[in-house]
Write a protein that holds these residues in place. Structure first.
Motif, PDB file in Angstrom:
ATOM      1  N   HIS A  24       0.559  -1.136   0.027  1.00  0.00           N
ATOM      2  CA  HIS A  24      -0.098  -0.039   0.038  1.00  0.00           C
ATOM      3  C   HIS A  24       1.119   1.236  -0.181  1.00  0.00           C
ATOM      4  O   HIS A  24       1.894   1.550   0.581  1.00  0.00           O
ATOM      5  N   LYS A  25       0.973   2.071  -0.683  1.00  0.00           N
ATOM      6  CA  LYS A  25       1.260   3.531  -1.073  1.00  0.00           C
ATOM      7  C   LYS A  25       0.243   4.366  -0.381  1.00  0.00           C
ATOM      8  O   LYS A  25      -0.459   4.689  -0.756  1.00  0.00           O
ATOM      9  N   VAL A  26       1.381   4.419   0.822  1.00  0.00           N
ATOM     10  CA  VAL A  26       0.973   5.753   2.152  1.00  0.00           C
ATOM     11  C   VAL A  26       0.406   6.701   0.975  1.00  0.00           C
ATOM     12  O   VAL A  26       1.402   7.686   0.503  1.00  0.00           O
ATOM     13  N   THR A  27      -1.092   7.887   0.994  1.00  0.00           N
ATOM     14  CA  THR A  27      -1.793   8.676   0.788  1.00  0.00           C
ATOM     15  C   THR A  27      -2.247   9.424   2.011  1.00  0.00           C
ATOM     16  O   THR A  27      -2.688   8.335   2.943  1.00  0.00           O
ATOM     17  N   ASP A  28      -3.421  10.921   2.166  1.00  0.00           N
ATOM     18  CA  ASP A  28      -3.677  11.207   2.502  1.00  0.00           C
ATOM     19  C   ASP A  28      -5.058  10.648   2.976  1.00  0.00           C
ATOM     20  O   ASP A  28      -6.754  10.562   3.249  1.00  0.00           O
ATOM     21  N   ASN A  29      -5.794  10.022   1.371  1.00  0.00           N
ATOM     22  CA  ASN A  29      -7.025   9.739   0.870  1.00  0.00           C
ATOM     23  C   ASN A  29      -7.245   8.644   1.580  1.00  0.00           C
ATOM     24  O   ASN A  29      -6.457   7.253   0.713  1.00  0.00           O
ATOM     25  N   LEU A  30      -7.928   8.255   2.712  1.00  0.00           N
ATOM     26  CA  LEU A  30      -7.981   6.355   2.795  1.00  0.00           C
ATOM     27  C   LEU A  30      -9.647   6.070   1.927  1.00  0.00           C
ATOM     28  O   LEU A  30      -9.565   4.683   1.786  1.00  0.00           O
ATOM     29  N   GLN A  31      -9.838   6.463   1.048  1.00  0.00           N
ATOM     30  CA  GLN A  31     -10.959   6.579   0.274  1.00  0.00           C
ATOM     31  C   GLN A  31     -10.558   5.423  -1.370  1.00  0.00           C
ATOM     32  O   GLN A  31     -11.224   5.439  -1.681  1.00  0.00           O
ATOM     33  N   ARG A  32      -8.980   6.705  -1.253  1.00  0.00           N
ATOM     34  CA  ARG A  32      -8.511   6.169  -2.765  1.00  0.00           C
ATOM     35  C   ARG A  32      -7.105   5.300  -2.505  1.00  0.00           C
ATOM     36  O   ARG A  32      -6.391   6.169  -1.928  1.00  0.00           O
ATOM     37  N   TRP A  33      -6.953   4.210  -1.823  1.00  0.00           N
ATOM     38  CA  TRP A  33      -5.634   3.501  -2.083  1.00  0.00           C
ATOM     39  C   TRP A  33      -4.849   2.969  -3.532  1.00  0.00           C
ATOM     40  O   TRP A  33      -5.754   2.899  -4.054  1.00  0.00           O
TER      41      TRP A  33
END
Length: 150
Positions: A24-33
């Motif tokens: 999983h590439k970490v982003t601020d958006n939990l709705q889009r992985w």
């Protein structure tokens, strides 16, 4: 309805026990992985790296994330993966179960890649991609699941 807590719970479980070959590439958006997928050893896709995008709908997990479980460009050459990244896989559509998770989706996609005997696009790729212009979602497609060999 999906909630930030539910999304976080699935992410925590993923971080504790990620499926082999995925990151999983970490982003601020939990709705889009954004998920990095690495082809399994001993297959046509061994060590190839691809990126999957998973968008969680409002009613996940009662509704599948099929609106956007797609490969970001460049999509793997595979008889069930279109050049626009759309994936013809029944668990994303007709066979979805609320018990499924992003991990189980990833394992199914890796299995589909691993069982392929040739790297090629679906025979109707050009027609399908042309019909998907203007942002058409794979969810709007009437899929015909006729080939369970790859």
């Amino acid at each position: 309805m999906t909630s930030p807590e539910q999304d976080r719970k699935e992410l925590v479980e993923w971080q504790r026990n990620p499926p082999a070959g995925f990151k999983h590439k970490v982003t601020d958006n939990l709705q889009r992985w954004i998920i990095e997928a690495i082809g399994a050893p001993g297959t046509l896709y061994a060590n190839d790296t691809y990126q999957l995008q998973v968008d969680f709908p409002e009613h996940y997990p009662m509704e599948s994330p099929q609106a956007s479980v797609i490969f970001l460009p460049p999509a793997p050459l595979h008889p069930h993966i279109y050049s626009n990244g759309h994936i013809c896989l029944d668990i994303l559509y007709d066979s979805w179960s609320p018990a499924m998770t992003v991990s189980s989706i990833c394992i199914s996609i890796l299995s589909m890649l691993s069982s392929s005997t040739e790297k090629q696009r679906p025979i109707d790729n050009d027609r399908y991609v042309k019909n998907c212009k203007n942002g058409r979602s794979p969810k709007e497609t009437r899929w015909w699941f006729h080939d369970d060999k790859v």
